[in-house]
Design an enzyme around this catalytic site. Structure first.
Site, PDB file in Angstrom:
ATOM      1  N   ASP A  12       0.819  -1.259   0.012  1.00 14.43           N
ATOM      2  CA  ASP A  12      -0.013   0.079   0.130  1.00 14.43           C
ATOM      3  C   ASP A  12       0.942   1.183   0.144  1.00 14.43           C
ATOM      4  OD1 ASP A  12      -1.520   2.200   0.659  1.00 14.43           O
ATOM      5  OD2 ASP A  12      -2.396   1.200   2.400  1.00 14.43           O
ATOM      6  N   ASN A  26      -6.506  12.692 -11.254  1.00 13.85           N
ATOM      7  CA  ASN A  26      -7.304  13.195 -12.482  1.00 13.85           C
ATOM      8  C   ASN A  26      -6.608  14.449 -12.729  1.00 13.85           C
ATOM      9  OD1 ASN A  26      -9.181  14.789 -10.632  1.00 13.85           O
ATOM     10  ND2 ASN A  26      -9.681  12.758  -9.843  1.00 13.85           N
ATOM     11  N   GLY A  34      -9.517   4.404  -6.038  1.00 11.11           N
ATOM     12  CA  GLY A  34      -8.222   3.777  -6.188  1.00 11.11           C
ATOM     13  C   GLY A  34      -7.139   4.363  -5.608  1.00 11.11           C
ATOM     14  N   VAL A  35      -5.863   4.519  -6.029  1.00 13.06           N
ATOM     15  CA  VAL A  35      -4.908   4.909  -5.159  1.00 13.06           C
ATOM     16  C   VAL A  35      -4.968   6.300  -4.771  1.00 13.06           C
ATOM     17  CG1 VAL A  35      -3.324   5.603  -7.310  1.00 13.06           C
ATOM     18  CG2 VAL A  35      -2.097   4.630  -4.994  1.00 13.06           C
ATOM     19  N   ASP A  36      -5.578   7.282  -5.829  1.00 12.16           N
ATOM     20  CA  ASP A  36      -5.858   8.715  -5.423  1.00 12.16           C
ATOM     21  C   ASP A  36      -6.783   8.682  -3.967  1.00 12.16           C
ATOM     22  OD1 ASP A  36      -6.121  11.368  -5.647  1.00 12.16           O
ATOM     23  OD2 ASP A  36      -7.093  11.315  -7.620  1.00 12.16           O
ATOM     24  N   SER A 119      -2.291   4.735 -14.556  1.00 13.83           N
ATOM     25  CA  SER A 119      -3.247   4.577 -15.453  1.00 13.83           C
ATOM     26  C   SER A 119      -3.894   2.837 -15.603  1.00 13.83           C
ATOM     27  CB  SER A 119      -2.610   4.953 -16.813  1.00 13.83           C
ATOM     28  OG  SER A 119      -2.720   6.192 -17.081  1.00 13.83           O
ATOM     29  N   THR A 120      -3.451   2.144 -14.680  1.00 13.29           N
ATOM     30  CA  THR A 120      -3.740   0.557 -14.958  1.00 13.29           C
ATOM     31  C   THR A 120      -4.998   0.241 -14.183  1.00 13.29           C
ATOM     32  OG1 THR A 120      -2.197  -0.316 -13.629  1.00 13.29           O
ATOM     33  CG2 THR A 120      -1.312  -0.133 -15.767  1.00 13.29           C
ATOM     34  N   GLY A 121      -5.345   1.110 -13.503  1.00 12.77           N
ATOM     35  CA  GLY A 121      -6.827   0.842 -12.613  1.00 12.77           C
ATOM     36  C   GLY A 121      -7.639   1.621 -13.506  1.00 12.77           C
TER      37      GLY A 121
HETATM   38  N1  AR6 Z   1      -1.219   1.563  -3.191  1.00  9.65           N
HETATM   39  C1  AR6 Z   1      -0.817   1.036  -4.322  1.00  9.65           C
HETATM   40  N2  AR6 Z   1      -1.499   0.936  -5.484  1.00  9.65           N
HETATM   41  C2  AR6 Z   1      -2.825   1.199  -5.480  1.00  9.65           C
HETATM   42  C3  AR6 Z   1      -3.305   1.427  -4.205  1.00  9.65           C
HETATM   43  C4  AR6 Z   1      -2.572   1.658  -3.026  1.00  9.65           C
HETATM   44  N3  AR6 Z   1      -3.165   2.270  -1.738  1.00  9.65           N
HETATM   45  N4  AR6 Z   1      -4.716   1.344  -4.287  1.00  9.65           N
HETATM   46  C5  AR6 Z   1      -4.946   1.350  -5.849  1.00  9.65           C
HETATM   47  N5  AR6 Z   1      -3.707   0.839  -6.184  1.00  9.65           N
HETATM   48  P1  AR6 Z   1      -5.829   3.403 -10.330  1.00  9.65           P
HETATM   49  P2  AR6 Z   1      -5.615   4.923 -12.856  1.00  9.65           P
HETATM   50  C6  AR6 Z   1      -3.331   0.548  -7.648  1.00  9.65           C
HETATM   51  O1  AR6 Z   1      -7.461   3.451 -10.449  1.00  9.65           O
HETATM   52  O2  AR6 Z   1      -5.840   3.850 -13.511  1.00  9.65           O
HETATM   53  C7  AR6 Z   1      -8.943   8.029  -9.687  1.00  9.65           C
HETATM   54  O3  AR6 Z   1     -10.272   7.941  -9.331  1.00  9.65           O
HETATM   55  C8  AR6 Z   1      -4.538  -0.151  -8.490  1.00  9.65           C
HETATM   56  O4  AR6 Z   1      -4.810  -1.597  -8.157  1.00  9.65           O
HETATM   57  O5  AR6 Z   1      -5.868   4.216  -8.875  1.00  9.65           O
HETATM   58  O6  AR6 Z   1      -4.492   5.908 -13.104  1.00  9.65           O
HETATM   59  C9  AR6 Z   1      -8.201   9.123 -10.202  1.00  9.65           C
HETATM   60  O7  AR6 Z   1      -8.867  10.239  -9.439  1.00  9.65           O
HETATM   61  C10 AR6 Z   1      -4.090   0.046  -9.936  1.00  9.65           C
HETATM   62  O8  AR6 Z   1      -3.141  -1.043 -10.308  1.00  9.65           O
HETATM   63  O9  AR6 Z   1      -5.749   5.018 -11.092  1.00  9.65           O
HETATM   64  C11 AR6 Z   1      -8.567   9.121 -11.296  1.00  9.65           C
HETATM   65  O10 AR6 Z   1      -9.905   9.541 -11.887  1.00  9.65           O
HETATM   66  C12 AR6 Z   1      -3.120   1.469  -9.638  1.00  9.65           C
HETATM   67  O11 AR6 Z   1      -3.058   1.625  -8.328  1.00  9.65           O
HETATM   68  C13 AR6 Z   1      -8.379   7.763 -12.027  1.00  9.65           C
HETATM   69  O12 AR6 Z   1      -8.729   6.984 -10.706  1.00  9.65           O
HETATM   70  C14 AR6 Z   1      -3.766   2.474 -10.460  1.00  9.65           C
HETATM   71  O13 AR6 Z   1      -5.145   2.509 -10.346  1.00  9.65           O
HETATM   72  C15 AR6 Z   1      -6.862   7.262 -12.336  1.00  9.65           C
HETATM   73  O14 AR6 Z   1      -6.880   6.028 -12.724  1.00  9.65           O
END
Ligand code: AR6
Length: 178
Positions: A12, A26, A34-36, A119-121
């Site tokens: 994490d 974003n 997600g991570v945000d 970008s991979t979520g």
């Molecule tokens: N630690 C590490 N990785 C994580 C964590 C964490 N605590 N939580 C999720 N991940 P995403 P994106 C992984 O969707 O695709 C948001 O709503 C997750 O499993 O967080 O760049 C923003 O506001 C995945 O592999 O980011 C934007 O609108 C990775 O982090 C949008 O999502 C990225 O997934 C950005 O989308």
């Protein structure tokens, strides 16, 4: 060639002790899922208040804030591309994200950083393709920026970690001998 300053871990990112952690943000820098979402929850409301002073951040670029209640003193908010099939400049935008982070680290004298898989979520970028760009850019930065002491990529699942590990092996193996 492998570089011991690069490490891939499962975990994490909000728990990581480093000069900076990267948020997959974003363009509005308004927080999200997600991570945000995890980073904003762990940092507390001061992070969103600071983000609101920054305006918008276009895809491919990054902005720096304090870490507020996080263990890391800085958050670098990088906006990745939304995957649209690969023909809309996604690859160069994703590469530019990583470069923007390293440029900010240099400007601010930061030596260590942790990245999520940008970008991979929610943004749907296929992880094998994204891992090639991420690791290529990270390795290039480690070569040109001797001030970098540690770059950690924090993957959220064993499966994602496995993809990054295999990509790294392939990149290391494809280098010409010294
Ligand atoms: N630690 C590490 N990785 C994580 C964590 C964490 N605590 N939580 C999720 N991940 P995403 P994106 C992984 O969707 O695709 C948001 O709503 C997750 O499993 O967080 O760049 C923003 O506001 C995945 O592999 O980011 C934007 O609108 C990775 O982090 C949008 O999502 C990225 O997934 C950005 O989308």
């Amino acid at each position: 060639m492998s570089d011991e300053r690069l490490e891939l871990v499962r975990g994490d990112i909000t728990r990581i002790q480093a000069d900076s952690i990267v948020n997959a943000a974003n363009s509005a820098l308004s927080g999200g899922g997600g991570v945000d979402g995890a980073i904003h929850r762990a940092a507390g409301p001061g992070l969103l208040a600071e983000c609101r002073t920054l305006g918008r951040c276009p895809p491919g670029q990054a902005r720096i804030t304090g870490g507020h209640n996080l263990p890391a003193p800085h958050v670098i908010h990088a906006v990745g591309p939304v995957w649209q099939g690969g023909g809309s400049g996604e690859e160069s935008l994703l590469a530019h994200c990583y470069r923007s982070v390293f440029a900010l680290m240099e400007q601010h004298g930061l030596h260590t950083v942790a990245f999520p898989s940008i970008s991979t979520g929610a943004y749907g970028y296929p992880i094998a393709r994204a891992s090639r760009i991420a690791l290529r850019e990270i390795r290039a930065a480690l070569q040109r920026q001797p001030s970098l002491r540690r770059v950690t990529v924090v993957l959220f699942s064993d499966q994602d970690l496995d993809v990054y590990q295999r990509t790294l092996k392939a990149l290391e193996g494809s280098e010409p001998p010294p």
